[in-house]
Design an enzyme around this catalytic site. Structure first.
Site, PDB file in Angstrom:
ATOM      1  N   GLY A  79       0.806  -1.219   0.000  1.00  0.00           N
ATOM      2  CA  GLY A  79       0.000   0.000   0.000  1.00  0.00           C
ATOM      3  C   GLY A  79       0.838   1.267   0.000  1.00  0.00           C
ATOM      4  O   GLY A  79       2.031   1.251  -0.281  1.00  0.00           O
ATOM      5  N   HIS A  88       2.350   4.477  -5.156  1.00  0.00           N
ATOM      6  CA  HIS A  88       2.940   5.555  -5.958  1.00  0.00           C
ATOM      7  C   HIS A  88       3.059   5.048  -7.396  1.00  0.00           C
ATOM      8  O   HIS A  88       2.648   3.917  -7.706  1.00  0.00           O
ATOM      9  CB  HIS A  88       4.292   5.959  -5.367  1.00  0.00           C
ATOM     10  CG  HIS A  88       5.222   4.813  -5.111  1.00  0.00           C
ATOM     11  ND1 HIS A  88       5.753   4.046  -6.127  1.00  0.00           N
ATOM     12  CD2 HIS A  88       5.683   4.262  -3.961  1.00  0.00           C
ATOM     13  CE1 HIS A  88       6.520   3.111  -5.617  1.00  0.00           C
ATOM     14  NE2 HIS A  88       6.492   3.203  -4.302  1.00  0.00           N
ATOM     15  N   HIS A 125       4.302   1.418  -8.042  1.00  0.00           N
ATOM     16  CA  HIS A 125       3.276   0.374  -7.913  1.00  0.00           C
ATOM     17  C   HIS A 125       2.341   0.385  -9.130  1.00  0.00           C
ATOM     18  O   HIS A 125       1.966  -0.658  -9.659  1.00  0.00           O
ATOM     19  CB  HIS A 125       2.408   0.610  -6.672  1.00  0.00           C
ATOM     20  CG  HIS A 125       3.143   0.564  -5.367  1.00  0.00           C
ATOM     21  ND1 HIS A 125       3.357   1.678  -4.599  1.00  0.00           N
ATOM     22  CD2 HIS A 125       3.690  -0.471  -4.695  1.00  0.00           C
ATOM     23  CE1 HIS A 125       3.997   1.334  -3.497  1.00  0.00           C
ATOM     24  NE2 HIS A 125       4.214   0.026  -3.526  1.00  0.00           N
ATOM     25  N   GLN A 130       7.688  -9.547   7.829  1.00  0.00           N
ATOM     26  CA  GLN A 130       8.900  -9.218   7.076  1.00  0.00           C
ATOM     27  C   GLN A 130       9.645  -8.021   7.658  1.00  0.00           C
ATOM     28  O   GLN A 130      10.676  -7.616   7.138  1.00  0.00           O
ATOM     29  CB  GLN A 130       8.588  -8.984   5.597  1.00  0.00           C
ATOM     30  CG  GLN A 130       7.838  -7.699   5.306  1.00  0.00           C
ATOM     31  CD  GLN A 130       7.412  -7.639   3.859  1.00  0.00           C
ATOM     32  OE1 GLN A 130       6.566  -8.423   3.401  1.00  0.00           O
ATOM     33  NE2 GLN A 130       7.985  -6.721   3.100  1.00  0.00           N
ATOM     34  N   GLN A 158      11.621  -4.249 -10.212  1.00  0.00           N
ATOM     35  CA  GLN A 158      13.077  -4.394 -10.250  1.00  0.00           C
ATOM     36  C   GLN A 158      13.723  -3.593  -9.114  1.00  0.00           C
ATOM     37  O   GLN A 158      14.827  -3.886  -8.681  1.00  0.00           O
ATOM     38  CB  GLN A 158      13.599  -3.938 -11.621  1.00  0.00           C
ATOM     39  CG  GLN A 158      15.108  -3.936 -11.778  1.00  0.00           C
ATOM     40  CD  GLN A 158      15.723  -5.326 -11.653  1.00  0.00           C
ATOM     41  OE1 GLN A 158      15.054  -6.335 -11.885  1.00  0.00           O
ATOM     42  NE2 GLN A 158      16.989  -5.374 -11.267  1.00  0.00           N
ATOM     43  N   MET A 209      11.222   5.686  -6.790  1.00  0.00           N
ATOM     44  CA  MET A 209      10.001   5.914  -6.009  1.00  0.00           C
ATOM     45  C   MET A 209       9.886   4.848  -4.934  1.00  0.00           C
ATOM     46  O   MET A 209      10.174   3.668  -5.179  1.00  0.00           O
ATOM     47  CB  MET A 209       8.792   5.883  -6.919  1.00  0.00           C
ATOM     48  CG  MET A 209       8.787   7.070  -7.827  1.00  0.00           C
ATOM     49  SD  MET A 209       7.158   7.370  -8.485  1.00  0.00           S
ATOM     50  CE  MET A 209       7.501   8.824  -9.444  1.00  0.00           C
ATOM     51  N   SER A 210       9.484   5.262  -3.752  1.00  0.00           N
ATOM     52  CA  SER A 210       9.333   4.340  -2.625  1.00  0.00           C
ATOM     53  C   SER A 210       8.343   4.937  -1.638  1.00  0.00           C
ATOM     54  O   SER A 210       8.297   6.159  -1.457  1.00  0.00           O
ATOM     55  CB  SER A 210      10.688   4.153  -1.928  1.00  0.00           C
ATOM     56  OG  SER A 210      10.502   3.582  -0.652  1.00  0.00           O
ATOM     57  N   ARG A 237       8.636   4.852   1.329  1.00  0.00           N
ATOM     58  CA  ARG A 237       9.416   5.418   2.436  1.00  0.00           C
ATOM     59  C   ARG A 237       9.923   6.828   2.154  1.00  0.00           C
ATOM     60  O   ARG A 237      10.372   7.514   3.079  1.00  0.00           O
ATOM     61  CB  ARG A 237      10.624   4.520   2.756  1.00  0.00           C
ATOM     62  CG  ARG A 237      10.229   3.167   3.330  1.00  0.00           C
ATOM     63  CD  ARG A 237      11.469   2.330   3.575  1.00  0.00           C
ATOM     64  NE  ARG A 237      11.152   0.934   3.807  1.00  0.00           N
ATOM     65  CZ  ARG A 237      10.911   0.401   4.999  1.00  0.00           C
ATOM     66  NH1 ARG A 237      10.971   1.150   6.070  1.00  0.00           N
ATOM     67  NH2 ARG A 237      10.624  -0.879   5.116  1.00  0.00           N
TER      68      ARG A 237
HETATM   69  P1  AMP Z   1       5.964  -2.513  -1.649  1.00  0.00           P
HETATM   70  O1  AMP Z   1       4.608  -1.921  -1.466  1.00  0.00           O
HETATM   71  O2  AMP Z   1       7.074  -1.571  -1.293  1.00  0.00           O
HETATM   72  O3  AMP Z   1       6.098  -3.873  -1.021  1.00  0.00           O
HETATM   73  O4  AMP Z   1       6.126  -2.736  -3.207  1.00  0.00           O
HETATM   74  C1  AMP Z   1       5.214  -3.523  -3.925  1.00  0.00           C
HETATM   75  C2  AMP Z   1       5.788  -3.838  -5.265  1.00  0.00           C
HETATM   76  O5  AMP Z   1       6.030  -2.624  -5.978  1.00  0.00           O
HETATM   77  C3  AMP Z   1       7.133  -4.571  -5.173  1.00  0.00           C
HETATM   78  O6  AMP Z   1       7.184  -5.591  -6.172  1.00  0.00           O
HETATM   79  C4  AMP Z   1       8.128  -3.479  -5.452  1.00  0.00           C
HETATM   80  O7  AMP Z   1       9.335  -3.965  -6.023  1.00  0.00           O
HETATM   81  C5  AMP Z   1       7.368  -2.634  -6.451  1.00  0.00           C
HETATM   82  N1  AMP Z   1       7.907  -1.267  -6.472  1.00  0.00           N
HETATM   83  C6  AMP Z   1       8.097  -0.445  -5.415  1.00  0.00           C
HETATM   84  N2  AMP Z   1       8.667   0.710  -5.807  1.00  0.00           N
HETATM   85  C7  AMP Z   1       8.863   0.613  -7.142  1.00  0.00           C
HETATM   86  C8  AMP Z   1       9.423   1.467  -8.140  1.00  0.00           C
HETATM   87  N3  AMP Z   1       9.905   2.665  -7.836  1.00  0.00           N
HETATM   88  N4  AMP Z   1       9.456   1.026  -9.412  1.00  0.00           N
HETATM   89  C9  AMP Z   1       8.961  -0.199  -9.740  1.00  0.00           C
HETATM   90  N5  AMP Z   1       8.425  -1.063  -8.849  1.00  0.00           N
HETATM   91  C10 AMP Z   1       8.366  -0.662  -7.566  1.00  0.00           C
END
Ligand code: AMP
Length: 277
Positions: A28, A31, A34, A58, A145, A181-182, A184
């Protein structure tokens, strides 16, 4: 778009979904990174399921789990625009009812890089992903990736345990200045946000040095380390030039080596990577 909170309902609905089914697992606070996964899933499948679950198993630190950013209402609005069919949003109790006690262990691959810094992290990731695969039974599942080791580890598990789906990796989506993008990134102060560009700058430096003929992986790690150390708000967790499948550190760099790093900017730990070209 349907929002589902129980495993029983999700399994029941799955029987009626048009195939192929694409699954995008997320925690969730969505951005553009996702959404790139969701868009690719939309193009390649008849039905798209997005899971939103901040997976407690995790996180190695309870505080980190509690402080992880959340905004389900905004997430739902974004996913509606992307024509998501189903959002699966279970509670922690729904996913881990007592006396939950089975785990997927990945071995060596999960002990390097992120695994070395965050013991137990991949056990939690792979276990929840395996549960999501069993519940949703997707034809394809989409991973970024950006979390390169996560994608490698999950591909290993899918092959080792003969799981019946395809894992698709989607390129990293970046801000205009290169920062990946993250969820965090929201935790960064304006000053830290500026400093955070050092991750991508270091990765680009490695690519540039390699393109100019530097194949000594230790030299690449050293040059990246020095660049990051010049940034006062940054502290390095690891800098790696590794084999993209075994994740073992390389002596000699050559494409498609995985150049990756984890750096704390203030209190926020960020990761990023590039594949050497
Ligand atoms: P998360 O919500 O951080 O667990 O991310 C969910 C999925 O989105 C994971 O497969 C991440 O690798 C992917 N993801 C997160 N940030 C990016 C990004 N900047 N570019 C591409 N994929 C992303």
């Amino acid at each position: 778009m349907k929002v589902i909170e129980t495993i029983a309902e999700m399994k029941e609905l799955r029987l009626r979904l048009a195939k192929p089914v694409g699954l995008v697992p997320t925690m969730g606070y969505l951005h553009e990174g996702h959404l790139a996964l969701v868009r690719q899933a939309r193009v390649e499948n008849s039905s798209v399921v997005v899971s939103i679950f901040v997976n407690p198993t995790q996180f190695d630190r309870r505080e980190d789990f509690k402080q992880y950013p959340r905004d389900p209402q905004r997430d739902l609005a974004l996913l509606e625009k992307e024509k998501t069919d189903i959002i699966f949003m279970p509670s922690a109790d729904e996913m881990y009812p007592p006396p939950f006690s089975s785990w997927v262990e990945v071995g060596k691959l999960a002990e390097r890089l992120e695994g070395a810094s965050r013991p137990g992290h991949f056990r939690g990731v792979v276990t929840v992903v395996a549960k999501l695969f069993n519940i949703v039974q997707p034809t394809r599942a989409y991973f970024g990736q950006k979390d390169a080791q996560q994608a490698v580890v999950i591909k290993r598990t899918v092959a080792d345990l003969n799981m019946n789906l395809e894992i698709v990796t989607v390129p990293t989506v970046r801000e205009p200045d290169g920062l990946a993008m993250s969820s965090r990134n929201i935790c960064l102060s304006p000053e830290e946000r500026q400093a955070a560009t050092v991750l991508y700058r270091a990765l680009c430096l490695a690519q540039q040095l390699y393109s100019q003929g530097e194949t000594n992986a230790q030299c690449l790690r050293q040059e990246m380390t020095e660049l990051i150390q010049n940034e006062q708000l940054a502290s390095i967790d690891y800098v790696s030039v590794a084999d993209p499948e075994t994740l073992e550190e390389l002596d000699k760099a050559s494409p498609p080596a995985l150049v990756s790093l984890a750096v704390k900017i203030g209190n926020t730990r960020l990761i990023d990577n590039v594949v050497l070209k």
